[in-house]
Design an enzyme around this catalytic site. Structure first.
Site, PDB file in Angstrom:
ATOM      1  N   ARG A 171       0.823  -1.210   0.000  1.00 24.01           N
ATOM      2  CA  ARG A 171       0.000   0.000   0.000  1.00 24.01           C
ATOM      3  C   ARG A 171       0.857   1.260   0.000  1.00 24.01           C
ATOM      4  NH1 ARG A 171      -4.816  -0.044   4.228  1.00 24.01           N
ATOM      5  NH2 ARG A 171      -3.354   0.918   5.694  1.00 24.01           N
ATOM      6  N   LYS A 186      11.596   0.431   5.533  1.00 22.46           N
ATOM      7  CA  LYS A 186      12.125  -0.210   6.740  1.00 22.46           C
ATOM      8  C   LYS A 186      11.141  -1.283   7.164  1.00 22.46           C
ATOM      9  CE  LYS A 186      11.780   0.869  11.062  1.00 22.46           C
ATOM     10  NZ  LYS A 186      11.587  -0.528  11.583  1.00 22.46           N
ATOM     11  N   ALA A 188       9.548  -4.287   9.555  1.00 18.95           N
ATOM     12  CA  ALA A 188       9.433  -4.545  10.986  1.00 18.95           C
ATOM     13  C   ALA A 188      10.408  -5.642  11.362  1.00 18.95           C
ATOM     14  CB  ALA A 188       8.007  -4.959  11.330  1.00 18.95           C
ATOM     15  N   SER A 241       2.376   2.694  16.326  1.00 18.79           N
ATOM     16  CA  SER A 241       1.773   3.275  17.527  1.00 18.79           C
ATOM     17  C   SER A 241       1.795   4.794  17.485  1.00 18.79           C
ATOM     18  CB  SER A 241       2.528   2.788  18.769  1.00 18.79           C
ATOM     19  OG  SER A 241       3.807   3.389  18.841  1.00 18.79           O
ATOM     20  N   GLU A 262      -0.308   6.708  10.062  1.00 15.61           N
ATOM     21  CA  GLU A 262      -1.464   5.851  10.341  1.00 15.61           C
ATOM     22  C   GLU A 262      -1.178   5.201  11.678  1.00 15.61           C
ATOM     23  OE1 GLU A 262      -3.485   2.711  11.029  1.00 15.61           O
ATOM     24  OE2 GLU A 262      -2.599   1.855   9.225  1.00 15.61           O
ATOM     25  N   LEU A 263      -1.855   5.691  12.743  1.00 10.56           N
ATOM     26  CA  LEU A 263      -1.458   5.370  14.113  1.00 10.56           C
ATOM     27  C   LEU A 263      -2.518   4.513  14.804  1.00 10.56           C
ATOM     28  CD1 LEU A 263      -0.009   8.916  14.929  1.00 10.56           C
ATOM     29  CD2 LEU A 263       1.168   6.938  13.947  1.00 10.56           C
ATOM     30  N   ARG A 290      -9.552 -11.234  14.379  1.00  7.04           N
ATOM     31  CA  ARG A 290      -8.663 -11.366  13.217  1.00  7.04           C
ATOM     32  C   ARG A 290      -7.248 -10.966  13.617  1.00  7.04           C
ATOM     33  NH1 ARG A 290      -8.030  -7.517   8.168  1.00  7.04           N
ATOM     34  NH2 ARG A 290      -8.751  -6.023   9.715  1.00  7.04           N
ATOM     35  N   CYS A 296      -4.966  -2.270  14.296  1.00 11.82           N
ATOM     36  CA  CYS A 296      -5.354  -0.932  14.730  1.00 11.82           C
ATOM     37  C   CYS A 296      -6.820  -0.649  14.458  1.00 11.82           C
ATOM     38  CB  CYS A 296      -4.473   0.119  14.060  1.00 11.82           C
ATOM     39  SG  CYS A 296      -4.468   0.012  12.268  1.00 11.82           S
ATOM     40  N   GLU A 393      -5.791   1.506  23.264  1.00  9.11           N
ATOM     41  CA  GLU A 393      -5.838   0.468  22.236  1.00  9.11           C
ATOM     42  C   GLU A 393      -5.410  -0.861  22.843  1.00  9.11           C
ATOM     43  OE1 GLU A 393      -4.484   0.175  17.622  1.00  9.11           O
ATOM     44  OE2 GLU A 393      -2.943   0.791  19.048  1.00  9.11           O
TER      45      GLU A 393
END
Length: 497
Positions: A171, A186, A188, A241, A262-263, A290, A296, A393
């Site tokens: 994306r 980068k 994860a 995060s 996008e947090l 899921r 998130c 969260e």
């Protein structure tokens, strides 16, 4: 800083995956390595090269050198390359599903679903490359023309999370590359192999050297700090995060780097009194469990109208009990492991916090004994929602059920959060759900559905859930800067004869 060519590949269930860094068209090793662990059994899958801040700057230098070449590729030529890459991705669907299941633990059916969605995003960008439009119009007072065009932002740093490693790579990189930007991705630390397989596919398709670069690292803070302090970087896109996003935004402020974030999320899942309860239960199970709840956009707070609360709870508990937890390669498994032991300990701590806050444990609540990082799907009921953790969260396979008496009460509770990513509402009344959806302070609202990601739709949130959007037309324009050209016109010239 050592960089040597690296032809090493890992054998992951029969699939060959490069393990080096990818810089300027070459796979490279660094002398240091990071173990990649299978969370289903704690076994080591392989090791990948461990990059430093200096290696990230090498990747940025490569992206900067290739930026002018890539931005001036003809749109149709870029689109053709995208279509070729998309075809190669489709050919490797099984490889991507196997690799994702190995390193993230998610059930293979989920992994394959993530791949198919990711490939759909990449195809969407392929179809949009040659259709990025500007404007031409007469200036307001006359005598000149307003020309608006768009140009690539420039070299971009794309930071991807472990929970959806393929989707985030496709994306973000798809939008950036379609816009004419070069990228440094980068990966994860927990899921570098999916990113490596994605980059390997783009290399095979023929993306020019330096256009796409990949860094793995055990020291994300060092890599981000160094690359964000370099004036050659023009854009950062991060998914993760809110705490880390805040750090990156502070770093970006020094050079005014264009930023997309996008947090975190605190998604309310509202079931009104006239909802189809069976549908709401099915969607809630998907939306909550899921990826073992590690999403998130998961249902963070399930808010039930009192008239259907008992029926929903009974059916939701039955559906939760039917979920099988285990190794993602078992076709009967629907919930995989927690990603790491550290995360597993955090999940256990959440259960203790919920119980201390007066929550009633209805199901689960325990670590599952065995080799992997498994946790029971867990359900709590709360008689009130005046608790600090209501706004945190969860990122865990823990469902929290709350009861309200009115729609207004549901909306007040839903909006009482510093997050604003996704929300969900269930009702059979079209006018009602439109009204509720418009009053929810969230960037996305699912109506009578628990999953809503679509290549055509802008994905993102408001408040502390982030900045900007991914996917849709908005996703590409995040990597484009509008340019206004004022062209003076002598409207009398050219009229003679």
């Amino acid at each position: 800083m050592t960089l040597e060519k690296d032809s090493k590949v890992a054998d992951v269930r029969g699939h060959r995956v490069p393990t080096g860094l990818f810089i300027d068209g070459e796979w490279l090793r660094t002398g240091q390595e990071i173990p990649v662990i299978n969370p289903s059994d704690k076994s080591e899958i392989t090791k990948v090269a461990d990059g430093s801040g200096g290696h990230a700057l090498e990747a940025l230098a490569a992206a900067d050198r290739s930026a002018q070449q890539w931005r001036h590729w003809a749109p149709r030529a870029r689109a053709d390359l995208f279509h070729l890459a998309h075809g190669l991705l489709i050919e490797r669907a099984d490889a991507f599903a196997d690799v994702m299941t190995m390193e993230s633990g998610k059930p293979r059916a989920e992994a394959l679903g993530e791949f198919n969605l990711s490939a759909g995003f990449f195809l969407w960008y392929a179809e949009q490359v040659a259709h990025l439009h500007g404007r031409y119009q007469e200036g307001s007072p006359g005598g000149y023309r307003v020309i608006e065009t768009h140009q690539p932002v420039g070299p971009s740093f794309l930071v991807t999370p472990w929970n959806f490693p393929m989707l985030m790579s496709a994306r973000k990189a798809g939008a950036a590359l379609a816009a004419g930007c070069t990228v440094v991705i980068k990966s994860a630390r927990e899921t570098p192999l999916t990113a490596a397989l994605f980059i390997d596919t783009l290399q095979e398709a023929g993306f020019p050297a330096g256009v796409v670069n990949l860094i793995h690292t055990s020291n994300s803070a060092e890599v981000s700090e160094q690359i964000m302090a370099d004036s050659r970087l023009k854009k950062v896109s991060f998914t993760g995060s809110s705490a880390v996003g805040t750090v990156l935004l502070k770093q970006a402020s020094n050079l005014i780097i264009n930023s997309s974030m996008e947090l975190g999320g605190d998604g309310p899942f509202i079931v009104l009194d006239d909802a189809d309860v069976d549908l709401a239960v099915r969607e809630a199970v998907i939306c909550k469990f899921r990826n073992a709840g590690q999403a998130c956009v998961a249902a963070n707070r399930i808010i039930l109208h009192e008239s259907i609360a008992e029926e929903f709870t009974e059916k939701f508990l039955a559906a939760t009990a039917a979920l099988k937890v285990g190794d993602g390669f078992d076709p009967e498994v629907s919930v995989g492991p927690i990603i790491t032991e550290r995360q597993l300990n955090r999940v256990s701590g959440l259960v203790e916090s919920f119980q201390s806050a007066g929550g009633t444990l209805l199901a689960g609540g325990n670590v599952i004994d065995g080799e992997g990082f498994f946790f029971e799907p867990t359900v709590f009921r709360f008689d009130s929602y005046d608790h600090d953790f209501c706004n945190d969260e969860l990122f865990a396979p823990i469902a929290a059920l709350y009861t309200v008496t009115t729609v207004d009460e549901a909306l007040r509770f839903a909006n009482d959060t510093h997050y604003g990513l996704s929300a969900y509402v269930f009702s059979k009344d079209l006018s009602r759900v439109v009204t509720v959806a418009e009053r929810l302070d969230f960037g996305m609202v699912g109506v009578n559905r628990g999953i809503m990601s679509d290549p055509k739709a802008p994905f993102g949130g408001i408040k502390e859930s982030g900045l900007g959007r991914e996917a849709g037309h908005e996703g590409i324009y995040e990597f484009l800067e509008p340019k206004y050209i004022a062209l003076t016109i002598d409207e009398r010239s050219g009229m003679e004869g």
